[in-house]
Design a protein around this motif. Structure first.
Motif, PDB file in Angstrom:
ATOM      1  N   MET A 178       0.842  -1.206   0.000  1.00  0.00           N
ATOM      2  CA  MET A 178       0.000   0.000   0.000  1.00  0.00           C
ATOM      3  C   MET A 178       0.881   1.262   0.000  1.00  0.00           C
ATOM      4  SD  MET A 178      -3.080  -1.079  -0.048  1.00  0.00           S
ATOM      5  CE  MET A 178      -4.323  -0.054   0.691  1.00  0.00           C
ATOM      6  N   GLN A 202       2.185   1.790  -3.416  1.00  0.00           N
ATOM      7  CA  GLN A 202       1.164   2.426  -4.257  1.00  0.00           C
ATOM      8  C   GLN A 202       0.965   3.895  -3.885  1.00  0.00           C
ATOM      9  OE1 GLN A 202      -1.437  -1.650  -4.673  1.00  0.00           O
ATOM     10  NE2 GLN A 202      -2.592   0.203  -4.381  1.00  0.00           N
ATOM     11  N   LYS A 203       0.987   4.185  -2.578  1.00  0.00           N
ATOM     12  CA  LYS A 203       0.738   5.559  -2.110  1.00  0.00           C
ATOM     13  C   LYS A 203       1.747   6.535  -2.717  1.00  0.00           C
ATOM     14  CE  LYS A 203       0.569   8.363   2.082  1.00  0.00           C
ATOM     15  NZ  LYS A 203       0.841   8.394   3.524  1.00  0.00           N
ATOM     16  N   TYR A 204       3.003   6.089  -2.827  1.00  0.00           N
ATOM     17  CA  TYR A 204       4.050   6.975  -3.371  1.00  0.00           C
ATOM     18  C   TYR A 204       4.288   6.713  -4.864  1.00  0.00           C
ATOM     19  CZ  TYR A 204       4.713   8.520   1.358  1.00  0.00           C
ATOM     20  OH  TYR A 204       4.481   9.071   2.603  1.00  0.00           O
ATOM     21  N   ASN A 205       3.420   5.922  -5.445  1.00  0.00           N
ATOM     22  CA  ASN A 205       3.428   5.639  -6.893  1.00  0.00           C
ATOM     23  C   ASN A 205       4.797   5.158  -7.401  1.00  0.00           C
ATOM     24  OD1 ASN A 205       2.125   5.372  -9.318  1.00  0.00           O
ATOM     25  ND2 ASN A 205       2.460   7.490  -9.954  1.00  0.00           N
ATOM     26  N   GLN A 245       5.436   2.403  -8.656  1.00  0.00           N
ATOM     27  CA  GLN A 245       5.240   1.628  -9.899  1.00  0.00           C
ATOM     28  C   GLN A 245       5.362   2.482 -11.152  1.00  0.00           C
ATOM     29  OE1 GLN A 245       1.496   0.558  -8.426  1.00  0.00           O
ATOM     30  NE2 GLN A 245       0.879   2.679  -8.502  1.00  0.00           N
ATOM     31  N   SER A 246       5.325   3.802 -10.967  1.00  0.00           N
ATOM     32  CA  SER A 246       5.447   4.693 -12.116  1.00  0.00           C
ATOM     33  C   SER A 246       6.801   4.483 -12.800  1.00  0.00           C
ATOM     34  CB  SER A 246       5.319   6.132 -11.628  1.00  0.00           C
ATOM     35  OG  SER A 246       4.995   6.970 -12.668  1.00  0.00           O
ATOM     36  N   GLY A 284      13.155   3.207 -13.855  1.00  0.00           N
ATOM     37  CA  GLY A 284      14.048   2.730 -12.797  1.00  0.00           C
ATOM     38  C   GLY A 284      14.191   1.224 -12.838  1.00  0.00           C
ATOM     39  N   THR A 296      17.742  10.076  -5.928  1.00  0.00           N
ATOM     40  CA  THR A 296      18.858   9.976  -6.878  1.00  0.00           C
ATOM     41  C   THR A 296      18.722  11.132  -7.871  1.00  0.00           C
ATOM     42  OG1 THR A 296      17.634   8.658  -8.479  1.00  0.00           O
ATOM     43  CG2 THR A 296      18.779   7.437  -6.763  1.00  0.00           C
ATOM     44  N   ASN A 297      19.567  11.097  -8.873  1.00  0.00           N
ATOM     45  CA  ASN A 297      19.489  12.102  -9.937  1.00  0.00           C
ATOM     46  C   ASN A 297      18.092  12.103 -10.572  1.00  0.00           C
ATOM     47  OD1 ASN A 297      20.290  13.961 -11.822  1.00  0.00           O
ATOM     48  ND2 ASN A 297      21.103  12.420 -13.236  1.00  0.00           N
ATOM     49  N   GLN A 298      17.548  10.881 -10.774  1.00  0.00           N
ATOM     50  CA  GLN A 298      16.238  10.744 -11.419  1.00  0.00           C
ATOM     51  C   GLN A 298      15.098  10.766 -10.406  1.00  0.00           C
ATOM     52  OE1 GLN A 298      14.385  11.072 -14.168  1.00  0.00           O
ATOM     53  NE2 GLN A 298      15.174   9.378 -15.394  1.00  0.00           N
ATOM     54  N   MET A 299      15.324  10.165  -9.246  1.00  0.00           N
ATOM     55  CA  MET A 299      14.233   9.955  -8.273  1.00  0.00           C
ATOM     56  C   MET A 299      14.227  11.033  -7.188  1.00  0.00           C
ATOM     57  SD  MET A 299      13.511   6.429  -6.178  1.00  0.00           S
ATOM     58  CE  MET A 299      14.373   6.676  -4.629  1.00  0.00           C
ATOM     59  N   PRO A 300      13.051  11.586  -6.873  1.00  0.00           N
ATOM     60  CA  PRO A 300      13.024  12.563  -5.773  1.00  0.00           C
ATOM     61  C   PRO A 300      13.197  11.875  -4.416  1.00  0.00           C
ATOM     62  CG  PRO A 300      10.803  12.160  -6.577  1.00  0.00           C
ATOM     63  CD  PRO A 300      11.719  11.380  -7.463  1.00  0.00           C
ATOM     64  N   PHE A 314      11.938  10.891  -0.830  1.00  0.00           N
ATOM     65  CA  PHE A 314      10.591  10.738  -0.265  1.00  0.00           C
ATOM     66  C   PHE A 314      10.649  10.902   1.249  1.00  0.00           C
ATOM     67  CE2 PHE A 314      10.358   8.450  -4.279  1.00  0.00           C
ATOM     68  CZ  PHE A 314       9.146   8.884  -4.784  1.00  0.00           C
ATOM     69  N   GLY A 332      15.441  13.388 -14.113  1.00  0.00           N
ATOM     70  CA  GLY A 332      15.098  14.209 -12.954  1.00  0.00           C
ATOM     71  C   GLY A 332      14.435  15.528 -13.318  1.00  0.00           C
ATOM     72  N   LYS A 387      11.666  17.105 -11.106  1.00  0.00           N
ATOM     73  CA  LYS A 387      11.237  15.984 -10.252  1.00  0.00           C
ATOM     74  C   LYS A 387      10.612  16.433  -8.925  1.00  0.00           C
ATOM     75  CE  LYS A 387      15.668  15.079  -8.010  1.00  0.00           C
ATOM     76  NZ  LYS A 387      16.705  14.113  -7.714  1.00  0.00           N
ATOM     77  N   ARG A 442       3.435  10.582 -15.528  1.00  0.00           N
ATOM     78  CA  ARG A 442       3.116   9.298 -16.170  1.00  0.00           C
ATOM     79  C   ARG A 442       1.640   8.918 -15.944  1.00  0.00           C
ATOM     80  NH1 ARG A 442       4.126   3.095 -15.159  1.00  0.00           N
ATOM     81  NH2 ARG A 442       3.939   2.390 -17.282  1.00  0.00           N
ATOM     82  N   PHE A 471      22.085  -0.410 -14.202  1.00  0.00           N
ATOM     83  CA  PHE A 471      20.843   0.004 -14.880  1.00  0.00           C
ATOM     84  C   PHE A 471      21.000   1.401 -15.492  1.00  0.00           C
ATOM     85  CE2 PHE A 471      16.680   2.003 -14.994  1.00  0.00           C
ATOM     86  CZ  PHE A 471      15.886   1.029 -15.585  1.00  0.00           C
TER      87      PHE A 471
END
Lengths: 140, 445
Positions: free
Chosen positions: A47, A50-53, A55-56, A68, A93-97, A99, B38, B41, B50, B400
């Motif tokens: 859950m 899913q709450k923080y999405n 799976q996106s 990712g 990370t560079n791509q991920m905020p 949380f 990012g 982001k 998305r 990755f």
């Protein structure tokens, strides 16, 4: 005899319902001895996932987003594990905020990763091809 | 006195078009993250974009399919559509769309992939669909000897509601707790749900061909019904290719494998009918809706070919979890679903507003730009997917992030073709909107 399409329709619908309920009622035996508590905690963690999405961008068993890496076995991967997951989630990370998960949420998420890791491997190198074209896992 | 009836086909088409424009904007915005990791982001990043793109694209298809059925119902049962039910259905959709996009902007999620919104927003959608189903059945029961497209509409409407509800079984702890069953159901739902809206849209395509060619016998033929039942059978049971790598019971994977191979029959039939279809096409090629249907048929051929290969587990091993899957879903939603909805929309609008020549030239330009852009877009995703597939099976694979960096040339091609695709779709939308607001030409008879 006159052709009655509605009978074929009902026949296929019945087959669909029987098949669906057989899937609902008989879970697979491949849960590798997860206890009832572990499964309940893992469900709570999902859950949070899913709450923080998550799976996106991320996949579980190669199903999900593409930005990712797959997270099915991140709990037991060499050089990863609980501390690594916590650090990644909290600092990003560079791509991920980054949380801001509560302690309860992050623990639930870890329980989910721990449980899903036990169910099998998503590493496609650990599969072999059968003569009939089907693929089978070699296990973890 | 003339009874003033709202044209619900046009109402749903216009709502769908607004949503499609949103899907284009969010899609292009989200794709920037593939080139500039990012991107925004912390403000409005990929995590929100998305689902915005995916939900908008899904709503375009569902509203477009609804509009297509209303177009057919309005023809088959003139002035018999229950206005109150149809307006309530539309209002529920609007409530759901406003609520869902507001929650995405606020960063509130909680759902599953493609339906990432909080589950309470699923309620207005389910209610709207329930009303649609009631409307549909209250009309079709008046008719006997249904043509095949009415069966297809019925199948799509019933099965969408079923799979939509099934997609929320995870709300019950019994289902959520069983991790593998839960994942199996999630992908069973995704597979069958796509089949449900395909039934509505393929049915609409059938209806349209009947209307354009004036040959209504085809819709009653045994062959048409045989192909419908084959498609219906695949809707129900052809989702196993999503779960080949899941540790489910083997019978689920083997059954899915066997069922998916029955689609070769459809593929062979397309090749067999090719010459006759081409001769028919040369007669009606000037007709804009027909041209969109022909484009959809070409995309069916390409995507079915891809799907058949992806359904063979030994090949699926290389394509699973890669952008080949994205190519397939984009190819079907844009190439097939969108083309059929455009065909139906042009058919609905053209009856009152025949276009002048200048507009047709632009429409032709947008049409061909759309097809070429989509082909480049589709191929760039397949290429990225194949490269990733080989990476997944390398003995000593690199990180990755490094793999994603190596895919960047494909992502740049995907991004550029995505922009031209977006522009050409917007161009077609503009032509449709102009027709929507043009004054109807009065005929003297």
């Amino acid at each position: 005899m006159q052709f009655k399409p509605i009978y074929f329709f009902i026949l296929i619908c019945t087959g669909f319902l029987v098949y669906s309920f057989s899937i609902y009622m008989y879970p697979p035996t491949s849960m590798n001895g997860l206890t009832n508590d572990e499964m309940t905690n893992a469900a709570e963690g999902k859950m949070v996932f899913q709450k923080y999405n998550c799976q996106s961008c991320h996949q579980i068993y190669n199903l999900g987003g593409y930005l990712g890496p797959d997270l099915t076995n991140c709990y037991s991967q060499e050089g990863k594990g609980e501390l690594y997951i916590k650090a990644m989630v909290q600092s990003g990370t560079n791509q991920m905020p980054a949380f801001r998960l509560s302690e309860i949420e992050i623990n639930a998420l870890l329980q989910f990763f721990k449980a899903i890791d036990k169910t099998g491997s998503s590493d496609l190198r650990k599969f072999h091809i059968e003569p009939n074209g089907m693929i089978e896992s070699n296990g973890k | 006195m003339e009874n003033k009836q709202t044209n619900f086909a046009k109402l749903f088409f216009s709502t769908a078009m607004v949503v499609l424009f949103g899907a284009i904007i969010y899609g292009i915005w989200a794709a920037i993250s593939y080139i500039y990791p990012g991107f925004l982001k912390t403000q409005l990043g990929f995590i929100a974009l998305r689902p915005m793109h995916a939900s908008a694209a899904l709503f375009w298809i569902l509203l477009g399919a609804t509009a297509a059925v209303y177009e057919g119902l309005n023809y088959l049962f003139p002035n018999q559509i229950n206005q109150k039910i149809a307006w309530t259905q539309w209002a529920l959709w609007v409530i759901a769309i406003v609520g869902i996009f507001t929650s995405y902007f606020l960063g509130q999620f909680g759902g599953r992939e493609y339906w990432e919104f909080n589950p309470y927003w699923a309620l207005p959608i389910a209610l709207a669909w329930l009303l649609f189903m009631f409307q549909f059945f209250s009309l079709i029961r008046k008719k006997r000897n249904w043509p095949v497209y009415m069966y297809m509409w019925m199948t799509g409407i019933i099965f969408f509601l079923f799979t939509f509800a099934e997609g929320y079984l995870w709300l019950f702890p019994y289902f959520r707790k069983e991790l593998i069953t839960d994942l199996t159901i999630q992908w069973k739902v995704n597979g069958s749900m796509v089949g449900s809206w395909n039934q509505i849209l393929y049915g609409s395509s059938f209806y349209l061909m009947d209307r354009i060619t004036g040959n209504e016998k085809v819709g009653q033929s045994k062959l048409a019904f045989a192909m419908y039942f084959l498609g219906f059978f695949n809707l129900c049971f052809n989702w196993g290719h999503h779960v080949y790598t899941l540790p489910t019971e083997p019978y689920i994977r083997y059954f899915g494998y066997v069922v998916s191979m029955t689609e070769w029959i459809i593929f062979i039939k397309i090749i067999y009918d090719w010459k006759a279809d081409w001769q028919q096409a040369t007669i009606h090629l000037y007709n804009i809706p027909y041209r969109f249907i022909m484009a959809a048929n070409a995309w069916v051929f390409l995507n079915l070919f891809l799907a058949l290969f992806m359904s063979i587990p030994a090949i699926n091993l290389y394509t699973h979890g890669t952008h080949v899957t994205v190519a397939h879903s984009m190819g079907t939603t844009i190439g097939i679903n969108t083309m059929i909805i455009f065909a139906m929309a042009f058919f609905a609008y053209e009856k009152n507003n025949p276009r002048d020549l200048k507009e047709k030239i632009w429409l032709r330009r947008f049409f061909w730009t759309m097809q070429i852009s989509l082909l480049v877009f589709w191929l760039s995703l397949i290429s990225a997917g194949i490269q990733k597939g080989f990476w997944q099976l390398e003995a000593n694979k690199n990180a990755f992030g490094d793999m994603m960096l190596n895919l960047k040339p494909w992502f740049i091609l995907f991004f550029i073709s995505g922009i031209t695709l977006g522009i050409s779709i917007s161009g077609v939308l503009f032509q449709l909107l102009k027709a929507q607001f043009a004054k109807p030409i009065k005929t003297s008879n």
